[in-house]
Scaffold this motif. Structure first.
Motif, PDB file in Angstrom:
ATOM      1  N   TYR A  77       0.842  -1.200   0.000  1.00  0.00           N
ATOM      2  CA  TYR A  77       0.000   0.000   0.000  1.00  0.00           C
ATOM      3  C   TYR A  77       0.880   1.254   0.000  1.00  0.00           C
ATOM      4  O   TYR A  77       0.893   2.025   0.963  1.00  0.00           O
ATOM      5  CB  TYR A  77      -0.925   0.005   1.228  1.00  0.00           C
ATOM      6  N   PRO A  78       1.635   1.483  -1.066  1.00  0.00           N
ATOM      7  CA  PRO A  78       2.573   2.614  -1.074  1.00  0.00           C
ATOM      8  C   PRO A  78       1.890   3.969  -0.901  1.00  0.00           C
ATOM      9  O   PRO A  78       2.509   4.921  -0.429  1.00  0.00           O
ATOM     10  CB  PRO A  78       3.260   2.503  -2.434  1.00  0.00           C
ATOM     11  N   ASN A  79       0.631   4.052  -1.264  1.00  0.00           N
ATOM     12  CA  ASN A  79      -0.136   5.284  -1.083  1.00  0.00           C
ATOM     13  C   ASN A  79      -1.283   5.065  -0.100  1.00  0.00           C
ATOM     14  O   ASN A  79      -2.308   5.745  -0.181  1.00  0.00           O
ATOM     15  CB  ASN A  79      -0.686   5.773  -2.432  1.00  0.00           C
ATOM     16  N   GLY A  80      -1.090   4.121   0.811  1.00  0.00           N
ATOM     17  CA  GLY A  80      -2.150   3.723   1.727  1.00  0.00           C
ATOM     18  C   GLY A  80      -2.551   4.806   2.714  1.00  0.00           C
ATOM     19  O   GLY A  80      -1.811   5.750   2.979  1.00  0.00           O
ATOM     20  N   HIS A  82      -2.721   4.627   5.864  1.00  0.00           N
ATOM     21  CA  HIS A  82      -1.991   4.592   7.132  1.00  0.00           C
ATOM     22  C   HIS A  82      -0.483   4.783   6.962  1.00  0.00           C
ATOM     23  O   HIS A  82       0.271   4.601   7.910  1.00  0.00           O
ATOM     24  CB  HIS A  82      -2.255   3.261   7.840  1.00  0.00           C
ATOM     25  N   ARG A  83      -0.035   5.154   5.770  1.00  0.00           N
ATOM     26  CA  ARG A  83       1.413   5.195   5.500  1.00  0.00           C
ATOM     27  C   ARG A  83       2.158   6.162   6.412  1.00  0.00           C
ATOM     28  O   ARG A  83       3.273   5.872   6.829  1.00  0.00           O
ATOM     29  CB  ARG A  83       1.693   5.477   4.034  1.00  0.00           C
ATOM     30  N   ALA A  84       1.558   7.294   6.762  1.00  0.00           N
ATOM     31  CA  ALA A  84       2.256   8.254   7.641  1.00  0.00           C
ATOM     32  C   ALA A  84       2.482   7.661   9.027  1.00  0.00           C
ATOM     33  O   ALA A  84       3.517   7.902   9.650  1.00  0.00           O
ATOM     34  CB  ALA A  84       1.450   9.553   7.742  1.00  0.00           C
ATOM     35  N   ARG A  85       1.556   6.853   9.489  1.00  0.00           N
ATOM     36  CA  ARG A  85       1.683   6.215  10.796  1.00  0.00           C
ATOM     37  C   ARG A  85       2.651   5.035  10.759  1.00  0.00           C
ATOM     38  O   ARG A  85       3.357   4.757  11.727  1.00  0.00           O
ATOM     39  CB  ARG A  85       0.292   5.753  11.252  1.00  0.00           C
ATOM     40  N   VAL A  86       2.689   4.341   9.641  1.00  0.00           N
ATOM     41  CA  VAL A  86       3.477   3.124   9.497  1.00  0.00           C
ATOM     42  C   VAL A  86       4.935   3.427   9.132  1.00  0.00           C
ATOM     43  O   VAL A  86       5.851   2.778   9.639  1.00  0.00           O
ATOM     44  CB  VAL A  86       2.822   2.202   8.424  1.00  0.00           C
ATOM     45  N   ARG A  87       5.149   4.412   8.285  1.00  0.00           N
ATOM     46  CA  ARG A  87       6.490   4.688   7.742  1.00  0.00           C
ATOM     47  C   ARG A  87       7.589   4.830   8.793  1.00  0.00           C
ATOM     48  O   ARG A  87       8.690   4.300   8.598  1.00  0.00           O
ATOM     49  CB  ARG A  87       6.442   5.924   6.845  1.00  0.00           C
TER      50      ARG A  87
END
Length: 92
Positions: A77-80, A82-87
């Motif tokens: 999910y590169p544009n998912g 939750h990416r800001a939380r996961v990155r």
């Protein structure tokens, strides 16, 4: 068998949420979210389960598992949502 039953994936996802959000048992939550992803989880919940798996590993203090889960999330999910939380938990 449970593997082909969509209800089994949903049950594992729900168990993971309970273990993490209500019972404060993040290691158990991580196992439940991992199981949900292995089962036939409805597609609309797969991304959430992948992000929650990261959350559970972080809460359990398992940085290595959190990094692996974060890397899988970001790959899938590169544009998912939750990416800001996961990155921040992703490994090299």
């Amino acid at each position: 068998q449970l593997r082909g039953d969509p209800a089994a994936g949903l049950a594992a996802f729900t168990l993971g949420r309970l273990e993490l959000d209500r019972l404060n048992r993040p290691a158990r939550a991580a196992r439940a979210f991992s199981r949900a992803l292995d089962l036939s989880l409805p597609p609309r919940l797969r991304e959430d389960a992948a992000a929650r798996l990261v959350d559970a590993h972080v809460a359990a203090g398992d940085e290595r598992a959190a990094a692996l889960a974060a890397n899988f999330y970001l790959r899938d999910y590169p544009n998912g949502r939750h990416r800001a939380r996961v990155r921040p938990h992703a490994g090299p």
